[in-house]
Design a protein around this motif. Structure first.
Motif, PDB file in Angstrom:
ATOM      1  N   THR A 147       0.835  -1.206   0.000  1.00  0.00           N
ATOM      2  CA  THR A 147       0.000   0.000   0.000  1.00  0.00           C
ATOM      3  C   THR A 147       0.865   1.249   0.000  1.00  0.00           C
ATOM      4  O   THR A 147       0.641   2.178  -0.793  1.00  0.00           O
ATOM      5  N   ASN A 148       1.866   1.293   0.857  1.00  0.00           N
ATOM      6  CA  ASN A 148       2.752   2.456   0.930  1.00  0.00           C
ATOM      7  C   ASN A 148       3.482   2.691  -0.388  1.00  0.00           C
ATOM      8  O   ASN A 148       3.651   3.842  -0.819  1.00  0.00           O
ATOM      9  N   ALA A 149       3.914   1.625  -1.049  1.00  0.00           N
ATOM     10  CA  ALA A 149       4.602   1.756  -2.338  1.00  0.00           C
ATOM     11  C   ALA A 149       3.663   2.313  -3.411  1.00  0.00           C
ATOM     12  O   ALA A 149       4.059   3.171  -4.211  1.00  0.00           O
ATOM     13  N   ILE A 150       2.422   1.846  -3.417  1.00  0.00           N
ATOM     14  CA  ILE A 150       1.447   2.342  -4.384  1.00  0.00           C
ATOM     15  C   ILE A 150       1.163   3.820  -4.132  1.00  0.00           C
ATOM     16  O   ILE A 150       1.144   4.639  -5.065  1.00  0.00           O
ATOM     17  N   VAL A 151       0.958   4.186  -2.872  1.00  0.00           N
ATOM     18  CA  VAL A 151       0.694   5.586  -2.519  1.00  0.00           C
ATOM     19  C   VAL A 151       1.871   6.461  -2.932  1.00  0.00           C
ATOM     20  O   VAL A 151       1.695   7.513  -3.573  1.00  0.00           O
ATOM     21  N   LYS A 152       3.080   6.035  -2.597  1.00  0.00           N
ATOM     22  CA  LYS A 152       4.285   6.809  -2.902  1.00  0.00           C
ATOM     23  C   LYS A 152       4.474   7.014  -4.399  1.00  0.00           C
ATOM     24  O   LYS A 152       4.831   8.099  -4.854  1.00  0.00           O
ATOM     25  N   ASN A 153       4.248   5.972  -5.171  1.00  0.00           N
ATOM     26  CA  ASN A 153       4.582   6.017  -6.595  1.00  0.00           C
ATOM     27  C   ASN A 153       3.445   6.423  -7.519  1.00  0.00           C
ATOM     28  O   ASN A 153       3.695   6.724  -8.692  1.00  0.00           O
ATOM     29  N   THR A 154       2.216   6.443  -7.010  1.00  0.00           N
ATOM     30  CA  THR A 154       1.096   6.839  -7.871  1.00  0.00           C
ATOM     31  C   THR A 154       0.368   8.071  -7.360  1.00  0.00           C
ATOM     32  O   THR A 154      -0.378   8.699  -8.102  1.00  0.00           O
ATOM     33  N   GLY A 155       0.541   8.373  -6.087  1.00  0.00           N
ATOM     34  CA  GLY A 155      -0.181   9.491  -5.505  1.00  0.00           C
ATOM     35  C   GLY A 155      -1.607   9.153  -5.107  1.00  0.00           C
ATOM     36  O   GLY A 155      -2.343  10.002  -4.617  1.00  0.00           O
ATOM     37  N   ALA A 156      -2.009   7.903  -5.315  1.00  0.00           N
ATOM     38  CA  ALA A 156      -3.359   7.486  -4.918  1.00  0.00           C
ATOM     39  C   ALA A 156      -3.449   7.487  -3.397  1.00  0.00           C
ATOM     40  O   ALA A 156      -2.499   7.108  -2.709  1.00  0.00           O
ATOM     41  N   PRO A 157      -4.580   7.891  -2.851  1.00  0.00           N
ATOM     42  CA  PRO A 157      -4.741   7.824  -1.401  1.00  0.00           C
ATOM     43  C   PRO A 157      -4.830   6.373  -0.930  1.00  0.00           C
ATOM     44  O   PRO A 157      -5.375   5.520  -1.627  1.00  0.00           O
ATOM     45  N   ALA A 158      -4.299   6.114   0.249  1.00  0.00           N
ATOM     46  CA  ALA A 158      -4.258   4.742   0.773  1.00  0.00           C
ATOM     47  C   ALA A 158      -5.640   4.110   0.831  1.00  0.00           C
ATOM     48  O   ALA A 158      -5.782   2.904   0.583  1.00  0.00           O
ATOM     49  N   GLU A 159      -6.659   4.910   1.121  1.00  0.00           N
ATOM     50  CA  GLU A 159      -8.004   4.331   1.232  1.00  0.00           C
ATOM     51  C   GLU A 159      -8.568   3.885  -0.114  1.00  0.00           C
ATOM     52  O   GLU A 159      -9.598   3.213  -0.169  1.00  0.00           O
ATOM     53  N   HIS A 160      -7.876   4.193  -1.204  1.00  0.00           N
ATOM     54  CA  HIS A 160      -8.314   3.742  -2.524  1.00  0.00           C
ATOM     55  C   HIS A 160      -7.511   2.545  -3.033  1.00  0.00           C
ATOM     56  O   HIS A 160      -7.779   2.050  -4.126  1.00  0.00           O
ATOM     57  N   VAL A 161      -6.517   2.117  -2.273  1.00  0.00           N
ATOM     58  CA  VAL A 161      -5.683   0.985  -2.682  1.00  0.00           C
ATOM     59  C   VAL A 161      -6.341  -0.315  -2.218  1.00  0.00           C
ATOM     60  O   VAL A 161      -6.581  -0.504  -1.030  1.00  0.00           O
ATOM     61  N   HIS A 162      -6.619  -1.183  -3.168  1.00  0.00           N
ATOM     62  CA  HIS A 162      -7.228  -2.481  -2.873  1.00  0.00           C
ATOM     63  C   HIS A 162      -6.200  -3.572  -3.178  1.00  0.00           C
ATOM     64  O   HIS A 162      -5.542  -3.530  -4.213  1.00  0.00           O
ATOM     65  N   ILE A 163      -6.091  -4.540  -2.274  1.00  0.00           N
ATOM     66  CA  ILE A 163      -5.157  -5.657  -2.450  1.00  0.00           C
ATOM     67  C   ILE A 163      -5.919  -6.958  -2.273  1.00  0.00           C
ATOM     68  O   ILE A 163      -6.632  -7.134  -1.282  1.00  0.00           O
ATOM     69  N   VAL A 164      -5.752  -7.855  -3.243  1.00  0.00           N
ATOM     70  CA  VAL A 164      -6.360  -9.180  -3.174  1.00  0.00           C
ATOM     71  C   VAL A 164      -5.225 -10.195  -3.035  1.00  0.00           C
ATOM     72  O   VAL A 164      -4.330 -10.258  -3.874  1.00  0.00           O
ATOM     73  N   LEU A 165      -5.262 -10.965  -1.957  1.00  0.00           N
ATOM     74  CA  LEU A 165      -4.259 -12.006  -1.735  1.00  0.00           C
ATOM     75  C   LEU A 165      -4.869 -13.365  -2.083  1.00  0.00           C
ATOM     76  O   LEU A 165      -5.937 -13.708  -1.578  1.00  0.00           O
ATOM     77  N   ASN A 166      -4.181 -14.100  -2.913  1.00  0.00           N
ATOM     78  CA  ASN A 166      -4.597 -15.456  -3.262  1.00  0.00           C
ATOM     79  C   ASN A 166      -3.535 -16.407  -2.733  1.00  0.00           C
ATOM     80  O   ASN A 166      -2.413 -16.436  -3.238  1.00  0.00           O
ATOM     81  N   GLU A 167      -3.879 -17.142  -1.691  1.00  0.00           N
ATOM     82  CA  GLU A 167      -2.937 -18.099  -1.118  1.00  0.00           C
ATOM     83  C   GLU A 167      -3.212 -19.482  -1.703  1.00  0.00           C
ATOM     84  O   GLU A 167      -4.337 -19.961  -1.676  1.00  0.00           O
ATOM     85  N   MET A 168      -2.154 -20.081  -2.228  1.00  0.00           N
ATOM     86  CA  MET A 168      -2.267 -21.395  -2.856  1.00  0.00           C
ATOM     87  C   MET A 168      -1.691 -22.465  -1.937  1.00  0.00           C
ATOM     88  O   MET A 168      -0.685 -22.236  -1.267  1.00  0.00           O
ATOM     89  N   LYS A 169      -2.319 -23.608  -1.937  1.00  0.00           N
ATOM     90  CA  LYS A 169      -1.763 -24.750  -1.221  1.00  0.00           C
ATOM     91  C   LYS A 169      -0.523 -25.226  -1.972  1.00  0.00           C
ATOM     92  O   LYS A 169      -0.451 -25.121  -3.192  1.00  0.00           O
ATOM     93  N   LYS A 170       0.427 -25.752  -1.225  1.00  0.00           N
ATOM     94  CA  LYS A 170       1.671 -26.190  -1.845  1.00  0.00           C
ATOM     95  C   LYS A 170       1.464 -27.324  -2.837  1.00  0.00           C
ATOM     96  O   LYS A 170       2.267 -27.502  -3.751  1.00  0.00           O
ATOM     97  N   ASP A 171       0.381 -28.082  -2.680  1.00  0.00           N
ATOM     98  CA  ASP A 171       0.141 -29.174  -3.630  1.00  0.00           C
ATOM     99  C   ASP A 171      -0.691 -28.703  -4.832  1.00  0.00           C
ATOM    100  O   ASP A 171      -1.162 -29.503  -5.618  1.00  0.00           O
TER     101      ASP A 171
END
Length: 63
Positions: free
Chosen positions: A25-49
């Protein structure tokens, strides 16, 4: 609205995940100027198998 998708293998603890999304989030804010409350992150965790490199499942590395 920046939307970031991160695919990673399961196994990180809550503290590591929290640090990851804060840093991204901090990297996106720093490099794009977008406010943190507009940054959305989706995490997809995969099983090792369910993830493979060079024809070998990541779960096979633990054996």
């Amino acid at each position: 609205m920046p939307l970031v998708h991160i695919d990673l293998i399961e196994g990180r603890n809550d503290s590591q995940i929290k640090g990851l999304v804060e840093d991204v989030t901090n990297a996106i804010v720093k490099n794009t100027g977008a406010p943190a409350e507009h940054v959305h992150i989706v995490l997809n965790e995969m099983k090792k198998d369910r993830y493979s490199v060079s024809g070998k499942l990541k779960s096979e590395e633990d054996q």
